[in-house]
Design a protein around this motif. Sequence first.
Motif, PDB file in Angstrom:
ATOM      1  N   LYS A  92      48.442  38.153  32.658  1.00 53.67           N
ATOM      2  CA  LYS A  92      48.508  38.238  34.017  1.00 53.67           C
ATOM      3  C   LYS A  92      47.477  39.309  34.535  1.00 53.67           C
ATOM      4  O   LYS A  92      46.873  39.020  35.438  1.00 53.67           O
ATOM      5  CB  LYS A  92      49.896  38.575  34.484  1.00 53.67           C
ATOM      6  N   SER A  93      47.226  40.220  33.858  1.00 52.80           N
ATOM      7  CA  SER A  93      46.345  41.229  33.847  1.00 52.80           C
ATOM      8  C   SER A  93      44.904  40.660  34.077  1.00 52.80           C
ATOM      9  O   SER A  93      44.218  40.939  34.837  1.00 52.80           O
ATOM     10  CB  SER A  93      46.328  42.366  33.240  1.00 52.80           C
ATOM     11  N   GLN A  94      44.650  39.728  32.947  1.00 54.20           N
ATOM     12  CA  GLN A  94      43.307  39.401  32.767  1.00 54.20           C
ATOM     13  C   GLN A  94      42.951  38.318  33.789  1.00 54.20           C
ATOM     14  O   GLN A  94      42.034  38.281  34.408  1.00 54.20           O
ATOM     15  CB  GLN A  94      43.342  38.706  31.288  1.00 54.20           C
ATOM     16  N   LEU A  95      44.176  37.635  34.411  1.00 51.80           N
ATOM     17  CA  LEU A  95      44.018  36.630  35.390  1.00 51.80           C
ATOM     18  C   LEU A  95      43.588  37.355  36.825  1.00 51.80           C
ATOM     19  O   LEU A  95      42.680  36.862  37.535  1.00 51.80           O
ATOM     20  CB  LEU A  95      45.299  35.786  35.491  1.00 51.80           C
ATOM     21  N   LEU A 102      35.678  36.757  40.503  1.00 48.25           N
ATOM     22  CA  LEU A 102      35.197  35.902  41.093  1.00 48.25           C
ATOM     23  C   LEU A 102      34.844  36.099  42.641  1.00 48.25           C
ATOM     24  O   LEU A 102      33.760  35.808  43.294  1.00 48.25           O
ATOM     25  CB  LEU A 102      36.313  34.743  41.285  1.00 48.25           C
ATOM     26  N   ASP A 103      35.890  36.725  43.139  1.00 49.37           N
ATOM     27  CA  ASP A 103      35.620  37.359  44.689  1.00 49.37           C
ATOM     28  C   ASP A 103      34.415  38.189  44.748  1.00 49.37           C
ATOM     29  O   ASP A 103      33.498  37.760  45.815  1.00 49.37           O
ATOM     30  CB  ASP A 103      36.848  37.876  45.220  1.00 49.37           C
ATOM     31  N   SER A 104      33.977  38.766  43.896  1.00 49.90           N
ATOM     32  CA  SER A 104      32.992  39.913  43.786  1.00 49.90           C
ATOM     33  C   SER A 104      31.675  38.893  43.666  1.00 49.90           C
ATOM     34  O   SER A 104      30.592  39.040  44.436  1.00 49.90           O
ATOM     35  CB  SER A 104      33.148  40.999  42.642  1.00 49.90           C
ATOM     36  N   ALA A 105      31.767  38.027  42.803  1.00 52.75           N
ATOM     37  CA  ALA A 105      30.546  37.080  42.504  1.00 52.75           C
ATOM     38  C   ALA A 105      30.385  36.297  43.738  1.00 52.75           C
ATOM     39  O   ALA A 105      28.999  35.973  44.241  1.00 52.75           O
ATOM     40  CB  ALA A 105      30.934  36.206  41.534  1.00 52.75           C
ATOM     41  N   ILE A 106      31.342  35.938  44.432  1.00 56.66           N
ATOM     42  CA  ILE A 106      31.148  34.982  45.920  1.00 56.66           C
ATOM     43  C   ILE A 106      30.629  35.966  46.987  1.00 56.66           C
ATOM     44  O   ILE A 106      29.391  35.503  47.568  1.00 56.66           O
ATOM     45  CB  ILE A 106      32.418  34.445  46.386  1.00 56.66           C
ATOM     46  N   ALA A 223      29.899  31.065  36.508  1.00 55.89           N
ATOM     47  CA  ALA A 223      30.387  32.081  35.425  1.00 55.89           C
ATOM     48  C   ALA A 223      31.835  32.638  35.643  1.00 55.89           C
ATOM     49  O   ALA A 223      32.594  32.543  34.875  1.00 55.89           O
ATOM     50  CB  ALA A 223      29.276  33.100  34.903  1.00 55.89           C
ATOM     51  N   ALA A 224      31.853  33.000  36.972  1.00 61.09           N
ATOM     52  CA  ALA A 224      33.171  34.004  37.252  1.00 61.09           C
ATOM     53  C   ALA A 224      34.236  32.888  37.484  1.00 61.09           C
ATOM     54  O   ALA A 224      35.537  33.058  37.157  1.00 61.09           O
ATOM     55  CB  ALA A 224      33.030  34.741  38.564  1.00 61.09           C
ATOM     56  N   ARG A 225      33.992  31.789  37.869  1.00 62.22           N
ATOM     57  CA  ARG A 225      35.140  30.856  38.099  1.00 62.22           C
ATOM     58  C   ARG A 225      35.363  30.284  36.601  1.00 62.22           C
ATOM     59  O   ARG A 225      36.604  29.810  36.554  1.00 62.22           O
ATOM     60  CB  ARG A 225      34.414  29.580  39.072  1.00 62.22           C
ATOM     61  N   ALA A 226      34.489  29.942  35.713  1.00 57.80           N
ATOM     62  CA  ALA A 226      34.872  29.582  34.251  1.00 57.80           C
ATOM     63  C   ALA A 226      35.640  30.657  33.780  1.00 57.80           C
ATOM     64  O   ALA A 226      36.622  30.484  32.984  1.00 57.80           O
ATOM     65  CB  ALA A 226      33.709  29.257  33.534  1.00 57.80           C
ATOM     66  N   LYS A 227      35.400  32.043  33.966  1.00 52.72           N
ATOM     67  CA  LYS A 227      36.323  32.855  33.314  1.00 52.72           C
ATOM     68  C   LYS A 227      37.572  32.868  33.872  1.00 52.72           C
ATOM     69  O   LYS A 227      38.633  33.305  33.253  1.00 52.72           O
ATOM     70  CB  LYS A 227      35.895  34.409  33.542  1.00 52.72           C
TER      71      LYS A 227
END
Length: 376
Positions: A92-95, A102-106, A223-227
């Motif tokens: 859950k923490s990793q999620l 992902l938000d930062s990448a966007i 990449a962020a979305r894949a993670k």
Amino acid sequence: MSENTIHETPNTKRKKLLIGFTLIVIIIGVLVSLYWFMYASHFVSTDNAYTAVETAQITPAIDGTIREILVTDTQSVKAGDILVKIDPIDTKSQLDQAKANLDSAIRRVQGYIANDGNLQAQITAKEADAKRVLAQLQASQADKDKAAIDLKRREALIGSGSVSQDELTLIQNAYTTAKSNFEALQATSLEIGANLKAAQYAKKINDALIQGTTEESHPEVLAARAKLDQAEIDFNRTIIKSPIDGIVSKRYVQLGQRVQQGMNLLSVVPITKIHVDANFKEVQLPKVNVGQKAIVYSDLYGKHVIYHGIVEGFSGGTGAAFSAIPAQNATGNWIKVVQRIPVRIQLDEDELKEHPLRVGLSMNVEIDTTTNSRKE
């Protein structure tokens, strides 16, 4: 009539009995031979057969601590039933971290796109400044040239007294001012040119970051979305479900146990998919082919419960060839031993549901070699 004709001698009676017995033996032999050639020779059988199945080994795809176990040995489960739960706190923490990344990448990519317009505006403004300064520089050049000509003329006339010293001083000051203005505009032009090149270079770097992409297709976002997707998969893997219908067996996992990826937790045995591995002697198999029908019964239920099967395939080698210590036949003490080849018999699922079997039970198999078959 003599007494010999009325009463048979012992020798005659013995001969008749011997002839009768011989005829009976011959008739029995003929009947047995007919039975063998017309019926029994079309069947091969063995009691060296056992049930087997491809079990589902339940293993975790992530590391974690067992929080809940919902099944026990011998329990029946359906595909999709929850077997074990792993504590989701780590995943859950990793999620959450992956969602933030992902938000930062966007936002970062949105900044790239916005910065592209800003850099283009800066380039346009600096190009306009460069044109303006160029025009001013040309005008200043003309003023400087004119001032230089005026100064040269006044200096030529100073000796004749046509030009006073004050007028010459004014002309010299005007030339100095025109020259200074020209040099200042030259410096300004160089500065604006350097700034324009810097803006163009910055625009080129920014173009490399966003060229051919959109906000959704940008590599940093992908990449962020894949993670994030992997984090969601790992989070969902904290709930381990049964992949098939079957019976829970060999449950090793315990509550609170720390498990690692790939560790064997338990097995699920699909008893409706059980088959029989029948070990036939090699001399029994010349007429046996895939697709032939078989009659099977178990020691568990006895002969009153018959299973109907089909020859599904043959093992790639004998049982001795795959043993832990294969036989060394190239020795001087070699003794020929008839080998057995495992033959896989597929059983009818409806019959298995009506009379369930378990793995490892002793079976008896009889194959009808006259039934339809196909060559492998």
